[in-house]
Design an enzyme around this catalytic site. Structure first.
Site, PDB file in Angstrom:
ATOM      1  N   SER A   1      39.355  40.502  45.118  1.00  0.00           N
ATOM      2  CA  SER A   1      38.268  39.541  45.006  1.00  0.00           C
ATOM      3  C   SER A   1      37.297  39.688  46.167  1.00  0.00           C
ATOM      4  CB  SER A   1      38.834  38.115  44.996  1.00  0.00           C
ATOM      5  OG  SER A   1      37.827  37.154  45.150  1.00  0.00           O
ATOM      6  N   LYS A   2      35.992  39.580  45.877  1.00  0.00           N
ATOM      7  CA  LYS A   2      34.995  39.560  46.947  1.00  0.00           C
ATOM      8  C   LYS A   2      35.229  38.381  47.872  1.00  0.00           C
ATOM      9  CE  LYS A   2      31.382  41.548  44.005  1.00  0.00           C
ATOM     10  NZ  LYS A   2      30.112  41.279  43.309  1.00  0.00           N
ATOM     11  N   ARG A   3      35.653  37.275  47.295  1.00  0.00           N
ATOM     12  CA  ARG A   3      35.872  36.060  48.066  1.00  0.00           C
ATOM     13  C   ARG A   3      36.943  36.262  49.133  1.00  0.00           C
ATOM     14  NH1 ARG A   3      37.173  31.359  44.209  1.00  0.00           N
ATOM     15  NH2 ARG A   3      35.081  31.965  43.535  1.00  0.00           N
TER      16      ARG A   3
END
Length: 327
Positions: free
Chosen positions: A248-250
């Site tokens: 995930s980018k998060r």
């Protein structure tokens, strides 16, 4: 043959994004086709132009070029979804003329409450009663809140002949349900935008993550409703972290900022080529070299769990010495 990569510029790309970009690019190049780069920046609150510029730069660094799209122009622009609202509005009008659009006054809280799983069960298809509201009820609700627009799906089975995963069938009414094509805040929804974009841009193959396979039947139905030529689909396995979650980018999972500090492009491409079944070992290779022998039959069909540990993850000892691997 025209392929595409259509990322959301909401952060720096991570290794899973690179895997999808590489396979889409290889599929097009191996077939002698062209590539389109489109920015799916409908969520203007999260998507930033600085990320779009970094994304394009990172793709070029990896050797993943494109003939049409962001930064390159072309006859089918604009190539950012945030600038294509008039095209989406026209598509909604086409659907409305067929009696397929109705206003939805449900709040987000109501939708979440209705679809929340209980006791580990799968989320239910949202049952929107706005489809059967009388004119008077709609007028009353319109005075209280803005409406979203939903499309009324038929009670019909749609089968997607996925060129990698095989046939996938959904009953639209039972497995999908009426879905939103324009949000209450005026933003158009992904399901509509992606169909309009790929259809008008002449995309003939969509290679993307397997998490989007469940969207393919409703999109195939939309292509028919809008009289747009559908592409062939190839859904690819996801890369999972050692604990089984999606990258995930998060979570900043090995994003390009970190990767470019430590590795050369051919090292990353070589490692991804191994994960894609194109090489037995993560030997460095350029994307252009890899395109000469890329075949879909070798690409796994199940999600790929990455090994734990930074050194073990990149198998540095298998990629020659550190001077070759480390930038």
């Amino acid at each position: 043959m025209k392929g595409r990569f259509a990322p959301s510029p909401s952060g720096r790309m991570h290794l899973g994004n690179l895997f999808a970009a590489l396979l889409a690019w290889l599929s097009a190049r191996a077939a002698g086709g062209e590539m389109v780069l489109r920015m799916e920046d409908l969520d203007t609150a999260r998507c930033k132009d600085v990320y779009a510029r970094l994304l394009a730069e990172d793709l070029r660094w990896l050797g993943l070029t494109w003939e049409e799209g962001y930064g390159a122009g072309g006859p089918n622009g604009p190539y950012c979804q945030s600038e294509r609202g008039a095209l989406y509005a026209a598509a909604v009008e086409t659907l409305a003329a067929q009696g397929l659009i109705y206003p939805c006054y449900c709040t987000r809280a109501e939708r979440l409450a209705a679809s929340a799983p209980h006791g580990g069960a799968e989320p239910a298809i949202y049952d929107c009663h706005c489809r059967t509201l009388s004119d008077g009820e709609r007028e009353a609700l319109a005075q209280q809140r803005p409406c979203a627009l939903r499309v009324a799906v038929p009670a019909r089975e749609i089968t997607v002949h996925d060129r990698h995963m095989g046939d996938y069938t959904q009953h639209l009414a039972r497995d999908c349900g009426d879905f939103i094509v324009r949000r209450a805040d005026g933003l158009y929804a992904y399901q509509l935008a992606v169909v309009v974009d790929d259809g008008l841009m002449g995309v003939t193959e969509v290679a993307r993550g397997a998490d989007l396979l469940s969207s393919a039947p409703r999109q195939l139905w939309l292509y028919a409703c809008l009289n747009l030529p559908p592409p062939e689909f190839r859904h690819i396995p996801l890369l999972l972290s050692p604990d089984g979650r999606r990258l995930s980018k998060r979570d900043k999972d090995l994003d390009m900022g970190i990767l470019r500090e430590h590795f050369r492009p051919e090292t990353l491409v070589g490692y991804l080529a191994m994960l894609a079944g194109q090489q037995d070992k993560p030997e460095p290779v350029t994307s252009q070299e890899l395109a000469r022998y890329f075949v879909w039959d070798k690409v796994p069909r199940k999600d790929i769990t990455l090994p734990a540990g930074r050194e073990r993850f990149f198998n540095m000892q298998d990629c020659q010495d550190g001077a070759t691997v480390i930038k």
